[in-house]
Write a protein that holds these residues in place. Structure first.
Motif, PDB file in Angstrom:
ATOM      1  N   VAL A   1     -25.237 -21.232  -5.872  1.00 18.29           N
ATOM      2  CA  VAL A   1     -24.016 -21.091  -5.080  1.00 18.29           C
ATOM      3  C   VAL A   1     -22.966 -20.315  -5.868  1.00 18.29           C
ATOM      4  O   VAL A   1     -22.268 -19.440  -5.335  1.00 18.29           O
ATOM      5  N   ILE A   2     -22.851 -20.607  -7.158  1.00 17.92           N
ATOM      6  CA  ILE A   2     -21.857 -19.927  -8.002  1.00 17.92           C
ATOM      7  C   ILE A   2     -22.180 -18.434  -8.113  1.00 17.92           C
ATOM      8  O   ILE A   2     -21.285 -17.592  -8.052  1.00 17.92           O
ATOM      9  N   ARG A   3     -23.477 -18.120  -8.233  1.00 21.69           N
ATOM     10  CA  ARG A   3     -23.890 -16.704  -8.244  1.00 21.69           C
ATOM     11  C   ARG A   3     -23.409 -15.996  -6.989  1.00 21.69           C
ATOM     12  O   ARG A   3     -22.915 -14.877  -7.037  1.00 21.69           O
ATOM     13  N   GLY A   4     -23.575 -16.687  -5.849  1.00 23.01           N
ATOM     14  CA  GLY A   4     -23.177 -16.094  -4.577  1.00 23.01           C
ATOM     15  C   GLY A   4     -21.686 -15.811  -4.531  1.00 23.01           C
ATOM     16  O   GLY A   4     -21.253 -14.740  -4.117  1.00 23.01           O
ATOM     17  N   ILE A   5     -20.891 -16.772  -5.000  1.00 22.70           N
ATOM     18  CA  ILE A   5     -19.434 -16.595  -4.993  1.00 22.70           C
ATOM     19  C   ILE A   5     -19.056 -15.419  -5.892  1.00 22.70           C
ATOM     20  O   ILE A   5     -18.281 -14.539  -5.505  1.00 22.70           O
ATOM     21  N   ASN A   6     -19.627 -15.401  -7.113  1.00 23.34           N
ATOM     22  CA  ASN A   6     -19.309 -14.320  -8.054  1.00 23.34           C
ATOM     23  C   ASN A   6     -19.685 -12.963  -7.484  1.00 23.34           C
ATOM     24  O   ASN A   6     -18.912 -12.010  -7.544  1.00 23.34           O
ATOM     25  N   SER A   7     -20.895 -12.885  -6.932  1.00 24.74           N
ATOM     26  CA  SER A   7     -21.372 -11.603  -6.428  1.00 24.74           C
ATOM     27  C   SER A   7     -20.496 -11.105  -5.288  1.00 24.74           C
ATOM     28  O   SER A   7     -20.092  -9.932  -5.258  1.00 24.74           O
ATOM     29  N   ALA A   8     -20.175 -12.011  -4.357  1.00 24.37           N
ATOM     30  CA  ALA A   8     -19.325 -11.611  -3.229  1.00 24.37           C
ATOM     31  C   ALA A   8     -17.954 -11.182  -3.737  1.00 24.37           C
ATOM     32  O   ALA A   8     -17.398 -10.175  -3.292  1.00 24.37           O
ATOM     33  N   TYR A   9     -17.413 -11.933  -4.699  1.00 24.45           N
ATOM     34  CA  TYR A   9     -16.071 -11.622  -5.187  1.00 24.45           C
ATOM     35  C   TYR A   9     -16.036 -10.268  -5.900  1.00 24.45           C
ATOM     36  O   TYR A   9     -15.141  -9.447  -5.651  1.00 24.45           O
ATOM     37  N   ILE A  10     -17.006 -10.031  -6.772  1.00 24.34           N
ATOM     38  CA  ILE A  10     -17.021  -8.772  -7.528  1.00 24.34           C
ATOM     39  C   ILE A  10     -17.006  -7.585  -6.576  1.00 24.34           C
ATOM     40  O   ILE A  10     -16.257  -6.617  -6.779  1.00 24.34           O
ATOM     41  N   HIS A  11     -17.820  -7.675  -5.520  1.00 21.37           N
ATOM     42  CA  HIS A  11     -17.950  -6.515  -4.643  1.00 21.37           C
ATOM     43  C   HIS A  11     -16.818  -6.404  -3.641  1.00 21.37           C
ATOM     44  O   HIS A  11     -16.516  -5.315  -3.163  1.00 21.37           O
ATOM     45  N   ALA A  12     -16.161  -7.540  -3.342  1.00 17.50           N
ATOM     46  CA  ALA A  12     -14.970  -7.470  -2.489  1.00 17.50           C
ATOM     47  C   ALA A  12     -13.814  -6.865  -3.285  1.00 17.50           C
ATOM     48  O   ALA A  12     -13.072  -6.023  -2.806  1.00 17.50           O
ATOM     49  N   LYS A  13     -13.703  -7.291  -4.528  1.00 13.31           N
ATOM     50  CA  LYS A  13     -12.638  -6.820  -5.423  1.00 13.31           C
ATOM     51  C   LYS A  13     -12.779  -5.322  -5.687  1.00 13.31           C
ATOM     52  O   LYS A  13     -11.785  -4.598  -5.801  1.00 13.31           O
ATOM     53  N   GLU A  14     -14.032  -4.898  -5.792  1.00 11.03           N
ATOM     54  CA  GLU A  14     -14.319  -3.494  -6.091  1.00 11.03           C
ATOM     55  C   GLU A  14     -13.715  -2.571  -5.022  1.00 11.03           C
ATOM     56  O   GLU A  14     -13.187  -1.510  -5.336  1.00 11.03           O
ATOM     57  N   VAL A  15     -13.784  -3.016  -3.751  1.00  9.68           N
ATOM     58  CA  VAL A  15     -13.284  -2.164  -2.666  1.00  9.68           C
ATOM     59  C   VAL A  15     -11.867  -2.544  -2.250  1.00  9.68           C
ATOM     60  O   VAL A  15     -11.242  -1.826  -1.483  1.00  9.68           O
ATOM     61  N   ASN A  16     -11.360  -3.679  -2.731  1.00 13.37           N
ATOM     62  CA  ASN A  16     -10.041  -4.147  -2.321  1.00 13.37           C
ATOM     63  C   ASN A  16      -9.437  -4.986  -3.443  1.00 13.37           C
ATOM     64  O   ASN A  16      -9.654  -6.195  -3.519  1.00 13.37           O
ATOM     65  N   PRO A  17      -8.650  -4.349  -4.321  1.00 12.12           N
ATOM     66  CA  PRO A  17      -8.147  -5.051  -5.517  1.00 12.12           C
ATOM     67  C   PRO A  17      -7.236  -6.234  -5.183  1.00 12.12           C
ATOM     68  O   PRO A  17      -7.047  -7.105  -6.028  1.00 12.12           O
ATOM     69  N   ASP A  18      -6.699  -6.293  -3.960  1.00 11.22           N
ATOM     70  CA  ASP A  18      -5.767  -7.372  -3.620  1.00 11.22           C
ATOM     71  C   ASP A  18      -6.466  -8.597  -3.059  1.00 11.22           C
ATOM     72  O   ASP A  18      -5.811  -9.559  -2.659  1.00 11.22           O
ATOM     73  N   VAL A  19      -7.784  -8.563  -2.974  1.00 11.82           N
ATOM     74  CA  VAL A  19      -8.483  -9.621  -2.267  1.00 11.82           C
ATOM     75  C   VAL A  19      -8.391 -10.951  -3.012  1.00 11.82           C
ATOM     76  O   VAL A  19      -8.342 -10.986  -4.251  1.00 11.82           O
ATOM     77  N   GLU A  20      -8.299 -12.034  -2.235  1.00 12.76           N
ATOM     78  CA  GLU A  20      -8.193 -13.368  -2.826  1.00 12.76           C
ATOM     79  C   GLU A  20      -9.246 -14.259  -2.171  1.00 12.76           C
ATOM     80  O   GLU A  20      -9.478 -14.163  -0.967  1.00 12.76           O
ATOM     81  N   PHE A  21      -9.917 -15.106  -2.958  1.00 15.88           N
ATOM     82  CA  PHE A  21     -10.925 -16.017  -2.410  1.00 15.88           C
ATOM     83  C   PHE A  21     -10.370 -17.432  -2.366  1.00 15.88           C
ATOM     84  O   PHE A  21      -9.847 -17.925  -3.362  1.00 15.88           O
ATOM     85  N   LYS A  22     -10.503 -18.076  -1.205  1.00 14.88           N
ATOM     86  CA  LYS A  22     -10.205 -19.501  -1.100  1.00 14.88           C
ATOM     87  C   LYS A  22     -11.536 -20.223  -0.922  1.00 14.88           C
ATOM     88  O   LYS A  22     -12.284 -19.923   0.005  1.00 14.88           O
ATOM     89  N   ILE A  23     -11.811 -21.165  -1.803  1.00 15.12           N
ATOM     90  CA  ILE A  23     -13.135 -21.798  -1.816  1.00 15.12           C
ATOM     91  C   ILE A  23     -13.011 -23.279  -1.489  1.00 15.12           C
ATOM     92  O   ILE A  23     -12.175 -23.977  -2.057  1.00 15.12           O
ATOM     93  N   ILE A  24     -13.828 -23.726  -0.546  1.00 20.98           N
ATOM     94  CA  ILE A  24     -13.903 -25.161  -0.237  1.00 20.98           C
ATOM     95  C   ILE A  24     -15.313 -25.647  -0.561  1.00 20.98           C
ATOM     96  O   ILE A  24     -16.296 -25.053  -0.122  1.00 20.98           O
TER      97      ILE A  24
END
Lengths: 360, 358
Positions: free
Chosen positions: A162-185
């Motif tokens: 699960v942590i791999r998934g969060i990291n991978s999604a975040y890295i690639h979202a950040k890459e295209v959008n530096p302002d992106v923020e993740f809220k995790i439940i």
């Protein structure tokens, strides 16, 4: 002590019975964490089971038990399957890892296959899919389509997958959008539609307009649909019935080829304990049709990423990447290894930029 | 102060989150007050959820779905009633069997409806009341089932407390032989109570599939029926406390998800809650007693000590798994509060088999 002897002799009796009675029929058991009708994770494992039946016809008999809690009860279910003469047992959730190892030790003649874990034995193989490759595509799309720059993530349990998934999604979202923020439940469940819907609603209320989920039901899709103007991705299964909006793409687990191959190996007597970890390339991870609800150029760049991931030209974890505390993890151009310290298999840290903490 | 949490939306979602548990629990409360222990709530809930869902899809009208769900739940409970009241089977075993049967039946019926979307069930914007600032959106802008659920709880309270029929039902539950000797038809009272319980559980299940989720997935209720059963016991078989328990459970569930999404620290929140509670104790105590009493000072002091403890714990940086505690907080908070308040025992004839010849 007496009980164990009884179990062992009962097992021996059953095994003898099986080998005498039904020599040709290979019995394959499946232990499922949710109901086969969850529309996600367990649904796809069950599709794999049906594919085994379709492939081998009368030469196999499959049995399954659904909604088996992760823990001691799983041992009871596996023991029961082994006693009833199963030759091969697939245990399809991370939490079955120790129960699988325990039961496998008692039944050396039964082959076990544990999904998403890391403990092997002579008669226990492990297999998993590189879902993080699919997460990379999700992050890539999510980062570009979000307008609020808030992406909600419904996580299940704090385990490496699960942590791999969060990291991978975040890295690639950040890459295209530096302002992106993740809220995790963290839902602390694989399957609880009401809670998953509630979590999706909370994330939407707090400003998220893209919801990623690592739980198994379609409830977050329905919640997003009811809220309107929220994007989601199908998890484990295509969940196409929620397209083209909110579901804009999906990660599809395709277990059928693996299940067929492993059943064949047991039939041929060539089964060996192995560790399989396949991604988009070999087809274990599929990316569902990207819908037209997102801009064409985003779709095109996502498809380009999919083909580069599939060919191996691009690795989803390519440096430079720092850990959350700022220390270096991967150097420029370095890709993450699977099984070293800090490798992907045991990943227990967030990458730099994520603000939440991993529960531990 | 609240991070990205909107307190208004949080309080509003509390009422919605509590409704399915409240519906199932209030039905079971009536059943248990009549002296019958029906452990099949989970099975009746999920059967109601799938039957209601199918009816709502087929007709396109959610109301038809709710009626069908109530009928389905009552029908399933009728099975339980016949087995336990006329064939005198063991209630615990029959109830458990009913849960298993219900889960299987729902999975079978729901096969073709996985991932289908429910018809829209619009919220009511109650005129005048719904326009009150702040309070309006929190309390008066929900879907009708939220209010129907509250009405059922209120009705049950009135029925048990004020009506003659309610007195008979309680008599049957407390001592079925005495009630029988007085000439009341124990079996008939119990059958009606059981069917009411089934109908409420069915409504609760349908609320999940039609409004809350809103889609059908196998195993939709995921153990909610068991929580409803537990709330009945912890509420001491009293409708008012049951309402509190259901709202507390739903509220803390919504709160903990909000805290996680906003990454607020649980220890800070607990410190805040303890301090606010201390002030509330003093203020309420002063209003009631018009002076400081030893008891209220003791409560306020312990709450302040708790607040200091929480902040100290955080300040020292000791190990604390925020998320794990947050996840378990609905269960802990509900049990804690209801146990502190608890009084009143189980109905005297609860779970006992009645036969007129004995």
């Amino acid at each position: 002590m007496l009980r164990r002897t009884l179990l062992a002799s009962a097992a021996a009796a059953t095994l003898v019975g099986t080998s005498l009675g039904a020599q040709d029929v290979t019995k394959v058991g499946f232990v499922f964490v949710g109901p086969v009708g969850d529309g996600g994770w367990t649904y796809e494992h069950n599709q794999g089971r049906l594919a085994v039946e379709a492939e081998f016809g009368d030469a196999v008999e499959t049995v399954f038990v659904e909604s088996v809690p992760e823990g001691p009860d799983a041992e009871r279910v596996m023991t029961q399957m082994a006693l009833e003469g199963a030759d091969l047992i697939f245990t399809t959730s991370f939490g079955y890892m120790d129960p699988t190892i325990n039961v496998a030790a008692q039944f050396p003649d039964v082959m076990f296959e544990h999904a998403t874990g890391y403990k092997q034995a002579d008669n226990v193989s492990v297999y998993s899919a590189r879902f993080y490759e699919g997460r990379a595509v999700q992050g890539h799309i999510a980062g570009q389509i979000t307008e609020s720059n808030v992406i909600g993530y419904i996580a299940s349990f704090p385990i490496p997958e699960v942590i791999r998934g969060i990291n991978s999604a975040y890295i690639h979202a950040k890459e295209v959008n530096p302002d992106v923020e993740f809220k995790i439940i963290w839902a602390y469940t694989w399957f609880d539609p009401a809670k998953e819907a509630e979590a999706a609603n909370v994330l939407i209320e707090q400003g998220a307009d893209v919801i990623l989920q690592h739980t198994d039901s379609t409830a977050p899709q329905a919640a997003a649909q009811a809220a309107g103007n929220v994007y989601t991705f199908g998890q484990a299964s295509d969940m196409a019935e929620f397209g083209p909006m909110p579901r804009v793409s999906s990660i599809i687990d395709d277990w059928a080829p693996y299940y067929i191959a492993r059943t064949q190996a047991v039939m041929d007597g060539t089964w060996e304990s192995t560790s399989t970890w396949d991604g988009i390339g070999p087809g274990m991870v599929g990316i569902g049709e990207i819908s037209d609800a997102i801009p064409a150029e985003v779709k095109a760049s996502a498809e380009d990423m999919i083909s580069r991931l599939a060919s191996g030209e691009y690795h989803a974890f390519t440096g430079p990447i720092n850990k959350q505390d700022g220390s270096a993890w991967l150097a420029e151009g370095e890709t993450a290894a699977d099984y070293t310290d800090d490798g992907l298999a045991g990943m227990n840290f967030y990458v730099e930029g994520l603000t939440a903490e991993i529960p531990q | 102060m609240f991070g990205s949490i909107d307190p208004q939306l949080l309080l509003a979602s509390l009422m919605v989150a509590a409704t399915p548990i409240m519906l199932a629990a209030i039905g079971e409360l009536v059943v248990e007050r009549a002296g019958v222990l029906n452990l099949g709530v989970e099975g009746m809930m999920i059967t109601g959820s799938v039957i209601g869902f199918i009816a709502a899809i087929k007709t396109g009208n959610p109301w038809v779905g709710f009626v069908a769900a109530a009928a389905g739940g009552a029908g399933l409970s009728l099975l339980f009633g016949i087995l336990t009241q006329f064939l005198l089977s063991n209630q615990v075993a029959t109830g458990l069997a009913l849960t298993l049967f219900g889960l299987g039946l729902a999975a079978l019926l729901g096969q073709d409806y996985l991932g289908v979307k429910a018809p829209v069930f619009p919220d009511w914007h109650i005129p005048l009341l719904g326009d009150i600032p702040i309070l309006g959106p929190i309390v008066f802008q929900h879907d009708p089932m939220v209010y129907l659920g509250l009405a059922i709880v209120g009705g049950v309270w009135w029925f048990l407390k004020k009506s003659r029929a309610g007195l008979v039902l309680r008599a049957v539950g407390e001592n079925h032989e005495a009630a029988h000797a007085l000439g009341y038809n124990v079996i008939r009272v119990r059958m009606l109570a059981i069917m009411f319980g089934g109908a409420c559980a069915g409504l609760g299940g349908a609320y999940l599939s039609i409004v809350r989720v809103p889609t059908y997935a196998a195993g939709l209720t995921a153990g909610m029926g068991w929580i409803a059963l537990a709330i009945v016991v912890f509420a001491g078989w009293k409708p008012g406390r049951l309402l509190l328990g259901a709202y507390l459970f739903g509220g803390v569930t919504a709160l903990q998800l909000n805290l996680q999404a906003a990454s607020l620290s649980l220890l800070d929140v607990l410190t805040g809650i303890a301090l606010v509670a201390a002030v509330v104790v003093i203020v309420v105590g002063l209003i009631q007693n018009r002076r400081f009493t030893a008891k209220m000072l003791w409560w306020a002091a312990s709450l302040c000590i708790a607040a200091v403890f929480f902040s100290l714990y955080k300040w020292l940086g000791w190990v604390f798994n925020e998320t794990l505690w947050l996840s378990s907080s609905p269960y802990i908070a509900t049990i804690f509060v209801l146990v502190i308040m608890s009084s009143g025992g189980a109905p005297g004839s609860l779970g006992k088999i009645f036969h007129a010849s004995r």
